[in-house]
Design a protein around this motif. Sequence first.
Motif, PDB file in Angstrom:
ATOM      1  N   GLU A 110      61.854  21.099   0.939  1.00 56.33           N
ATOM      2  CA  GLU A 110      62.577  22.371   0.907  1.00 56.33           C
ATOM      3  C   GLU A 110      61.705  23.551   1.330  1.00 56.33           C
ATOM      4  O   GLU A 110      62.123  24.409   2.120  1.00 56.33           O
ATOM      5  CB  GLU A 110      63.122  22.582  -0.506  1.00 56.33           C
ATOM      6  N   GLU A 111      60.468  23.584   0.840  1.00 59.22           N
ATOM      7  CA  GLU A 111      59.588  24.714   1.117  1.00 59.22           C
ATOM      8  C   GLU A 111      59.144  24.777   2.579  1.00 59.22           C
ATOM      9  O   GLU A 111      58.729  25.825   3.060  1.00 59.22           O
ATOM     10  CB  GLU A 111      58.342  24.646   0.209  1.00 59.22           C
ATOM     11  N   SER A 113      61.183  24.120   5.130  1.00 59.31           N
ATOM     12  CA  SER A 113      62.352  24.372   5.977  1.00 59.31           C
ATOM     13  C   SER A 113      62.353  25.796   6.517  1.00 59.31           C
ATOM     14  O   SER A 113      61.774  26.711   5.924  1.00 59.31           O
ATOM     15  CB  SER A 113      63.644  24.134   5.185  1.00 59.31           C
ATOM     16  N   VAL A 116      63.897  28.440   4.080  1.00 56.76           N
ATOM     17  CA  VAL A 116      63.065  28.999   3.005  1.00 56.76           C
ATOM     18  C   VAL A 116      61.837  29.703   3.563  1.00 56.76           C
ATOM     19  O   VAL A 116      61.519  30.838   3.186  1.00 56.76           O
ATOM     20  CB  VAL A 116      62.645  27.891   2.013  1.00 56.76           C
ATOM     21  N   LYS A 117      61.131  29.035   4.498  1.00 62.88           N
ATOM     22  CA  LYS A 117      59.853  29.539   4.977  1.00 62.88           C
ATOM     23  C   LYS A 117      59.997  30.807   5.814  1.00 62.88           C
ATOM     24  O   LYS A 117      59.202  31.751   5.687  1.00 62.88           O
ATOM     25  CB  LYS A 117      59.171  28.449   5.804  1.00 62.88           C
ATOM     26  N   LYS A 120      63.674  33.107   4.036  1.00 62.79           N
ATOM     27  CA  LYS A 120      63.616  33.410   2.594  1.00 62.79           C
ATOM     28  C   LYS A 120      64.967  33.200   1.916  1.00 62.79           C
ATOM     29  O   LYS A 120      65.336  33.922   0.990  1.00 62.79           O
ATOM     30  CB  LYS A 120      63.143  34.857   2.356  1.00 62.79           C
ATOM     31  N   LEU A 122      67.984  31.120  -0.224  1.00 58.54           N
ATOM     32  CA  LEU A 122      68.033  30.397  -1.494  1.00 58.54           C
ATOM     33  C   LEU A 122      68.728  29.054  -1.279  1.00 58.54           C
ATOM     34  O   LEU A 122      69.785  28.994  -0.651  1.00 58.54           O
ATOM     35  CB  LEU A 122      68.799  31.217  -2.541  1.00 58.54           C
ATOM     36  N   VAL A 123      68.135  27.995  -1.803  1.00 57.88           N
ATOM     37  CA  VAL A 123      68.692  26.657  -1.667  1.00 57.88           C
ATOM     38  C   VAL A 123      69.272  26.232  -3.019  1.00 57.88           C
ATOM     39  O   VAL A 123      68.541  26.135  -4.007  1.00 57.88           O
ATOM     40  CB  VAL A 123      67.622  25.649  -1.208  1.00 57.88           C
ATOM     41  N   LYS A 152      69.354  28.606   7.469  1.00 55.24           N
ATOM     42  CA  LYS A 152      70.130  29.585   6.702  1.00 55.24           C
ATOM     43  C   LYS A 152      71.624  29.399   6.965  1.00 55.24           C
ATOM     44  O   LYS A 152      72.049  29.223   8.103  1.00 55.24           O
ATOM     45  CB  LYS A 152      69.700  31.001   7.088  1.00 55.24           C
ATOM     46  N   VAL A 184      72.905  26.576   1.371  1.00 55.86           N
ATOM     47  CA  VAL A 184      71.847  27.538   1.651  1.00 55.86           C
ATOM     48  C   VAL A 184      72.475  28.916   1.808  1.00 55.86           C
ATOM     49  O   VAL A 184      73.372  29.105   2.627  1.00 55.86           O
ATOM     50  CB  VAL A 184      71.079  27.176   2.944  1.00 55.86           C
TER      51      VAL A 184
END
Length: 214
Positions: A110-111, A113, A116-117, A120, A122-123, A152, A184
Amino acid sequence: MKFVAFERAKQGTGASRRLRNAGKVPGIVYGGEGEPQLIELDHNALWQALKKEAFHSSILDMDLGGKSGKVLLRDLQVHPFRQQVLHIDFQRVSAKQKIHMKVPLRYTGEEESTAVKTDKALVNHILTELEVSCLPADLPEAIEVDLSKLEKGQTLTLNDITLPKGVEAVLHGHKAEDTVLVSVVAPAAAEPEADAADAAPAAGDAPAAEGDKK
């Protein structure tokens, strides 16, 4: 995982209470070709085993009376506020008969992807476990779901992942494409700060002098 159980001769509320006071847990094993059988387990050993995810979602080796058998954890009664197991149920399994079992979904990546990366986002993990049907030998301890390609606004459904060989999802009338695993969403926008002019008195609205007050 392997655990040891002992045959239990007596049943009833009083007998179960005496077992619990002696540090034992009353239980039962049923299903398969044998008759339901009353058992008891050491409470401390069972409590430690219950902390492991595999004990809840894997085929277990039960040693009972010197004989080993394959079982699944089917029901667990725990005291509402004490760390005490009140009763436990196991089901025998046959190597040739399919079983239904809820298996944990293990999300990874997840981090890394883009969602997120970079964005920013939310998953949201909508599902944390999935009910499956398979032969005991094919039962996975968990189902790995790679989230490293998330973007996203994306929604990940059951249709987007590959289940382990021999494993089928039990959907109870739902469709795989309608079974959402992960969504997401963009992070909530910060509330705009109040305009300074709204907080300060407007020109010409200065407080009245003492002499002007009635």
